[in-house]
Write a protein that holds these residues in place. Sequence first.
Motif, PDB file in Angstrom:
ATOM      1  N   ASP A   1       0.851  -1.196   0.000  1.00  0.00           N
ATOM      2  CA  ASP A   1       0.000   0.000   0.000  1.00  0.00           C
ATOM      3  C   ASP A   1       0.885   1.244   0.000  1.00  0.00           C
ATOM      4  N   ASN A   2       0.905   2.019  -1.100  1.00  0.00           N
ATOM      5  CA  ASN A   2       1.795   3.178  -1.204  1.00  0.00           C
ATOM      6  C   ASN A   2       1.287   4.402  -0.436  1.00  0.00           C
ATOM      7  N   THR A   3       0.090   4.331   0.152  1.00  0.00           N
ATOM      8  CA  THR A   3      -0.434   5.452   0.956  1.00  0.00           C
ATOM      9  C   THR A   3      -0.371   5.147   2.446  1.00  0.00           C
ATOM     10  N   ALA A   4       0.243   4.034   2.786  1.00  0.00           N
ATOM     11  CA  ALA A   4       0.275   3.619   4.192  1.00  0.00           C
ATOM     12  C   ALA A   4       1.022   4.614   5.049  1.00  0.00           C
ATOM     13  N   LEU A   5       2.175   5.151   4.574  1.00  0.00           N
ATOM     14  CA  LEU A   5       2.967   6.096   5.362  1.00  0.00           C
ATOM     15  C   LEU A   5       2.206   7.396   5.594  1.00  0.00           C
ATOM     16  N   LYS A   6       1.530   7.911   4.540  1.00  0.00           N
ATOM     17  CA  LYS A   6       0.772   9.149   4.646  1.00  0.00           C
ATOM     18  C   LYS A   6      -0.348   9.008   5.656  1.00  0.00           C
ATOM     19  N   ARG A   7      -1.093   7.949   5.601  1.00  0.00           N
ATOM     20  CA  ARG A   7      -2.203   7.735   6.535  1.00  0.00           C
ATOM     21  C   ARG A   7      -1.690   7.536   7.957  1.00  0.00           C
ATOM     22  N   HIS A   8      -0.500   7.004   8.090  1.00  0.00           N
ATOM     23  CA  HIS A   8       0.073   6.811   9.422  1.00  0.00           C
ATOM     24  C   HIS A   8       0.330   8.152  10.089  1.00  0.00           C
ATOM     25  N   PHE A   9       0.911   9.117   9.347  1.00  0.00           N
ATOM     26  CA  PHE A   9       1.202  10.429   9.923  1.00  0.00           C
ATOM     27  C   PHE A   9      -0.077  11.243  10.172  1.00  0.00           C
ATOM     28  N   HIS A  10      -1.091  11.042   9.378  1.00  0.00           N
ATOM     29  CA  HIS A  10      -2.359  11.755   9.579  1.00  0.00           C
ATOM     30  C   HIS A  10      -3.221  11.114  10.665  1.00  0.00           C
ATOM     31  N   GLY A  11      -2.784   9.970  11.151  1.00  0.00           N
ATOM     32  CA  GLY A  11      -3.522   9.297  12.214  1.00  0.00           C
ATOM     33  C   GLY A  11      -4.809   8.682  11.759  1.00  0.00           C
ATOM     34  N   VAL A  12      -4.875   8.356  10.525  1.00  0.00           N
ATOM     35  CA  VAL A  12      -6.106   7.762  10.005  1.00  0.00           C
ATOM     36  C   VAL A  12      -5.899   6.302   9.603  1.00  0.00           C
ATOM     37  N   LYS A  13      -4.941   5.657  10.246  1.00  0.00           N
ATOM     38  CA  LYS A  13      -4.659   4.257   9.926  1.00  0.00           C
ATOM     39  C   LYS A  13      -5.735   3.362  10.532  1.00  0.00           C
TER      40      LYS A  13
END
Length: 307
Positions: free
Chosen positions: A288-300
């Motif tokens: 998943d190439n958006t996993a890092l972005k969602r992790h920092f936004h707290g929406v994981k």
Amino acid sequence: MVLLHVKRGDESQFLLQAPGSTELEELTVQVARVYNGRLKVQRLCSEMEELAEHGIFLPPNMQGLTDDQIEELKLKDEWGEKCVPSGGAVFKKDDIGRRNGQETGFQHVAQAGLELLTSAPNEKMKQVLKKTIEEAKAIISKKQVEAGVCVTMEMVKDALDQLRGAVMIVYPMGLPPYDPIRMEFENKEDLSGTQAGLNVIKEAEAQLWWAAKELRRTKKLSDYVGKNEKTKIIAKIQQRGQGAPAREPIISSEEQKQLMLYYHRRQEELKRLEENDDDAYLNSPWADNTALKRHFHGVKDIKWRPR
């Protein structure tokens, strides 16, 4: 007690126990005696099976002759008239012509109207012999190794005594001096030039080998296997001058089968993985190439479905 699994070549023979402090001179002789004793029991069982079927041994000068030849040469089986089985006799032809249970060779006596005095034992006496043979075979059987039962010289002697007793019951008058069964019991057997003779190992020429090393008679068992009395070794008995026996395989045949089965299953599994769709990995979290972005936004790990 050190446990010895005695083999001849690759073939299991018997288990034997001995203290680690045992002199190898004594142990080698003991192993050779048990080994040769088992061979004697096997030879006796084989001959006694023939005795049960076809009666006592014919005189050497009558073996293999036809009726006409016996009559022409005026040969007579004198011991056959003395060695009558208990309970009477029955006739069963011996195709090899070694034993007097055959009608040929005595047919001329029947034609003369005389009573046939000798032949194979009746059914009841035959069962006495066969039952004893089976019991003796069980005592010295190689299956004792699988059962973890050690074979001693006393057990071998017990098997010989049982066989001797059965023969005395069936043939109370004894057997002819040239009968191989009687010769075995009296230790007068002549095995020269026979396959059975090649299997026998003389006590003075016996050698024990373990881990590709000859266990020299001048030493003790503990000099090779250590002082741990719970040690188990595979000792191979060999005739002096025959060289070192083949080494034991690193893994047993059963372990080799299991290893091959494992590799076969592994190959099938890899083959199935190769046949899967090339982009099947896209469903994996690591792809998943958006996993890092969602992790920092707290929406994981947000789920939109109601719980």
